[in-house]
Design a protein around this motif. Structure first.
Motif, PDB file in Angstrom:
ATOM      1  N   MET A   1      27.549  13.558   7.554  1.00 47.56           N
ATOM      2  CA  MET A   1      27.079  12.249   8.022  1.00 47.56           C
ATOM      3  C   MET A   1      25.558  12.259   8.136  1.00 47.56           C
ATOM      4  O   MET A   1      24.991  13.145   8.745  1.00 47.56           O
ATOM      5  N   ASN A   2      24.901  11.257   7.538  1.00 49.96           N
ATOM      6  CA  ASN A   2      23.444  11.250   7.612  1.00 49.96           C
ATOM      7  C   ASN A   2      22.976  10.677   8.930  1.00 49.96           C
ATOM      8  O   ASN A   2      23.735  10.107   9.694  1.00 49.96           O
ATOM      9  N   LYS A   3      21.660  10.811   9.169  1.00 49.51           N
ATOM     10  CA  LYS A   3      21.131  10.403  10.474  1.00 49.51           C
ATOM     11  C   LYS A   3      21.251   8.901  10.695  1.00 49.51           C
ATOM     12  O   LYS A   3      21.520   8.444  11.805  1.00 49.51           O
ATOM     13  N   SER A   4      21.042   8.109   9.632  1.00 50.90           N
ATOM     14  CA  SER A   4      21.113   6.665   9.807  1.00 50.90           C
ATOM     15  C   SER A   4      22.522   6.226  10.171  1.00 50.90           C
ATOM     16  O   SER A   4      22.728   5.338  10.991  1.00 50.90           O
ATOM     17  N   THR A   5      23.539   6.870   9.559  1.00 50.61           N
ATOM     18  CA  THR A   5      24.926   6.535   9.895  1.00 50.61           C
ATOM     19  C   THR A   5      25.233   6.912  11.329  1.00 50.61           C
ATOM     20  O   THR A   5      25.858   6.170  12.073  1.00 50.61           O
ATOM     21  N   ALA A   6      24.782   8.084  11.762  1.00 48.73           N
ATOM     22  CA  ALA A   6      25.020   8.523  13.137  1.00 48.73           C
ATOM     23  C   ALA A   6      24.389   7.571  14.130  1.00 48.73           C
ATOM     24  O   ALA A   6      24.979   7.218  15.147  1.00 48.73           O
ATOM     25  N   ALA A   7      23.161   7.111  13.828  1.00 50.67           N
ATOM     26  CA  ALA A   7      22.485   6.181  14.728  1.00 50.67           C
ATOM     27  C   ALA A   7      23.254   4.871  14.828  1.00 50.67           C
ATOM     28  O   ALA A   7      23.405   4.291  15.887  1.00 50.67           O
ATOM     29  N   SER A   8      23.796   4.411  13.668  1.00 51.50           N
ATOM     30  CA  SER A   8      24.559   3.175  13.661  1.00 51.50           C
ATOM     31  C   SER A   8      25.813   3.302  14.512  1.00 51.50           C
ATOM     32  O   SER A   8      26.155   2.415  15.281  1.00 51.50           O
ATOM     33  N   LEU A   9      26.502   4.421  14.390  1.00 52.09           N
ATOM     34  CA  LEU A   9      27.707   4.640  15.187  1.00 52.09           C
ATOM     35  C   LEU A   9      27.368   4.698  16.665  1.00 52.09           C
ATOM     36  O   LEU A   9      28.086   4.170  17.494  1.00 52.09           O
ATOM     37  N   ASP A  10      26.269   5.332  17.014  1.00 55.95           N
ATOM     38  CA  ASP A  10      25.851   5.392  18.415  1.00 55.95           C
ATOM     39  C   ASP A  10      25.554   3.996  18.940  1.00 55.95           C
ATOM     40  O   ASP A  10      25.925   3.647  20.061  1.00 55.95           O
ATOM     41  N   ASP A  11      24.879   3.182  18.138  1.00 61.08           N
ATOM     42  CA  ASP A  11      24.574   1.813  18.541  1.00 61.08           C
ATOM     43  C   ASP A  11      25.851   1.019  18.765  1.00 61.08           C
ATOM     44  O   ASP A  11      25.942   0.217  19.694  1.00 61.08           O
ATOM     45  N   TYR A  12      26.842   1.240  17.926  1.00 59.28           N
ATOM     46  CA  TYR A  12      28.088   0.485  18.048  1.00 59.28           C
ATOM     47  C   TYR A  12      28.840   0.877  19.316  1.00 59.28           C
ATOM     48  O   TYR A  12      29.410   0.017  19.998  1.00 59.28           O
ATOM     49  N   THR A  13      28.845   2.177  19.639  1.00 56.16           N
ATOM     50  CA  THR A  13      29.495   2.621  20.873  1.00 56.16           C
ATOM     51  C   THR A  13      28.809   2.008  22.091  1.00 56.16           C
ATOM     52  O   THR A  13      29.464   1.537  23.023  1.00 56.16           O
ATOM     53  N   LEU A  14      27.484   2.003  22.074  1.00 59.23           N
ATOM     54  CA  LEU A  14      26.736   1.395  23.170  1.00 59.23           C
ATOM     55  C   LEU A  14      27.029  -0.102  23.255  1.00 59.23           C
ATOM     56  O   LEU A  14      27.185  -0.651  24.349  1.00 59.23           O
ATOM     57  N   PHE A  15      27.099  -0.752  22.109  1.00 57.95           N
ATOM     58  CA  PHE A  15      27.392  -2.183  22.056  1.00 57.95           C
ATOM     59  C   PHE A  15      28.736  -2.481  22.720  1.00 57.95           C
ATOM     60  O   PHE A  15      28.852  -3.386  23.547  1.00 57.95           O
ATOM     61  N   LEU A  40      36.087  10.799  28.108  1.00 57.67           N
ATOM     62  CA  LEU A  40      35.417  10.554  29.378  1.00 57.67           C
ATOM     63  C   LEU A  40      33.998  11.112  29.375  1.00 57.67           C
ATOM     64  O   LEU A  40      33.067  10.461  29.870  1.00 57.67           O
ATOM     65  N   GLY A  41      33.805  12.296  28.803  1.00 60.12           N
ATOM     66  CA  GLY A  41      32.472  12.892  28.751  1.00 60.12           C
ATOM     67  C   GLY A  41      31.497  12.063  27.940  1.00 60.12           C
ATOM     68  O   GLY A  41      30.318  11.931  28.302  1.00 60.12           O
ATOM     69  N   LEU A  42      31.977  11.479  26.832  1.00 59.16           N
ATOM     70  CA  LEU A  42      31.117  10.638  25.998  1.00 59.16           C
ATOM     71  C   LEU A  42      30.685   9.394  26.758  1.00 59.16           C
ATOM     72  O   LEU A  42      29.505   9.009  26.740  1.00 59.16           O
ATOM     73  N   VAL A  43      31.622   8.771  27.452  1.00 57.43           N
ATOM     74  CA  VAL A  43      31.310   7.578  28.237  1.00 57.43           C
ATOM     75  C   VAL A  43      30.316   7.924  29.341  1.00 57.43           C
ATOM     76  O   VAL A  43      29.381   7.168  29.616  1.00 57.43           O
ATOM     77  N   ASN A  44      30.493   9.074  29.972  1.00 53.25           N
ATOM     78  CA  ASN A  44      29.574   9.518  31.014  1.00 53.25           C
ATOM     79  C   ASN A  44      28.150   9.633  30.487  1.00 53.25           C
ATOM     80  O   ASN A  44      27.190   9.182  31.128  1.00 53.25           O
ATOM     81  N   ASN A  45      27.992  10.200  29.292  1.00 51.71           N
ATOM     82  CA  ASN A  45      26.659  10.347  28.693  1.00 51.71           C
ATOM     83  C   ASN A  45      26.029   8.999  28.387  1.00 51.71           C
ATOM     84  O   ASN A  45      24.832   8.790  28.626  1.00 51.71           O
ATOM     85  N   LYS A  48      24.920   7.319  31.641  1.00 59.13           N
ATOM     86  CA  LYS A  48      23.690   7.930  32.163  1.00 59.13           C
ATOM     87  C   LYS A  48      22.466   7.383  31.438  1.00 59.13           C
ATOM     88  O   LYS A  48      21.447   7.060  32.055  1.00 59.13           O
ATOM     89  N   THR A  49      22.562   7.269  30.120  1.00 60.19           N
ATOM     90  CA  THR A  49      21.462   6.727  29.330  1.00 60.19           C
ATOM     91  C   THR A  49      21.212   5.268  29.683  1.00 60.19           C
ATOM     92  O   THR A  49      20.054   4.841  29.852  1.00 60.19           O
ATOM     93  N   ALA A  50      22.288   4.490  29.805  1.00 61.66           N
ATOM     94  CA  ALA A  50      22.154   3.070  30.110  1.00 61.66           C
ATOM     95  C   ALA A  50      21.544   2.843  31.491  1.00 61.66           C
ATOM     96  O   ALA A  50      20.717   1.940  31.680  1.00 61.66           O
ATOM     97  N   VAL A  51      21.929   3.678  32.455  1.00 67.01           N
ATOM     98  CA  VAL A  51      21.355   3.574  33.802  1.00 67.01           C
ATOM     99  C   VAL A  51      19.878   3.949  33.773  1.00 67.01           C
ATOM    100  O   VAL A  51      19.030   3.273  34.377  1.00 67.01           O
ATOM    101  N   ALA A  52      19.536   5.025  33.057  1.00 69.51           N
ATOM    102  CA  ALA A  52      18.151   5.482  32.980  1.00 69.51           C
ATOM    103  C   ALA A  52      17.241   4.435  32.341  1.00 69.51           C
ATOM    104  O   ALA A  52      16.069   4.304  32.711  1.00 69.51           O
TER     105      ALA A  52
END
Length: 205
Positions: A1-15, A40-45, A48-52
């Motif tokens: 998986m390339n970096k751009s795809t990983a970033a997109s997936l991270d954005d979607y989870t946050l969304f 649960l661990g992924l949601v916790n991370n 934490k980012t969203a609160v920060a």
């Protein structure tokens, strides 16, 4: 998986996480993980980012419990992410509708006249439309035990209650919880050959 795809997936989870918080207060991280079908661990991370970043506020409650609420900055970030994913959704919706139509053709070829929808979210209306176009009746609508309300004039019933009423052919109509719902049906004794799942849902896993 390339970096751009990983970033997109991270954005979607946050969304998805921010969308859940916008709909109302979340009682626990475990509750949020269940809604998102995530570890649960992924949601916790992510929390934490969203609160920060000031997107989410934590409110302390009695008994060492707390709730999570979307802030005004979080609402702004949610709007940004919604625009970011709108182009993806514009492409996904026609493809998903096309796949639902193909599954409905398979139902008709099998002589199926009544189908149960399983899982109510943004994709459920596409499934309903495809069934309507194919002249297939929606016999009932089901979802997890804590789901309430109606969908297209049908009461949304629990999976267990649906099984007791007599199992029909099933069309999975939730994108985010397709795998969870599929396995929950199997655990309740549903025949895997009676359940159809859009391939695109499985390819995203």
């Amino acid at each position: 998986m390339n970096k751009s795809t990983a970033a997109s997936l991270d954005d979607y989870t946050l969304f998805r996480l921010l969308c859940e918080l916008e709909q109302g207060a979340v009682s626990s991280q475990r509750d949020l993980a269940r809604r998102l079908d995530s570890a649960l661990g992924l949601v916790n991370n992510y929390l934490k980012t969203a609160v920060a970043k000031g997107w989410v506020r934590i409110k302390e409650r009695s008994g060492n419990r707390c709730t999570y609420h979307l802030t005004s900055r979080g609402c702004a970030e949610l709007r940004r992410l919604a625009l970011l994913h709108s182009r993806y959704l514009d492409r996904m919706i026609p493809l998903l509708l096309q796949e639902y139509r193909q599954l409905c053709r398979q139902f008709r070829d099998e002589g199926v006249e009544r189908v149960a929808l399983c899982g109510i979210d943004g994709c459920a209306e596409l499934a309903w439309l495809a069934l309507h176009e194919a002249g297939i009746e929606v016999a009932l609508v089901m979802d997890t035990d804590d789901t309430e309300g109606t969908f297209m004039g049908h009461e949304v019933v629990s999976l267990a209650r649906a099984m007791l009423s007599g199992m029909y052919k099933v069309l999975i109509s939730s994108r985010n919880r397709a795998e969870v719902l599929y396995h929950a049906l199997l655990d309740l004794g549903a025949d895997p050959m009676s359940i159809k799942v859009p391939v695109v849902f499985l390819e995203e896993r």
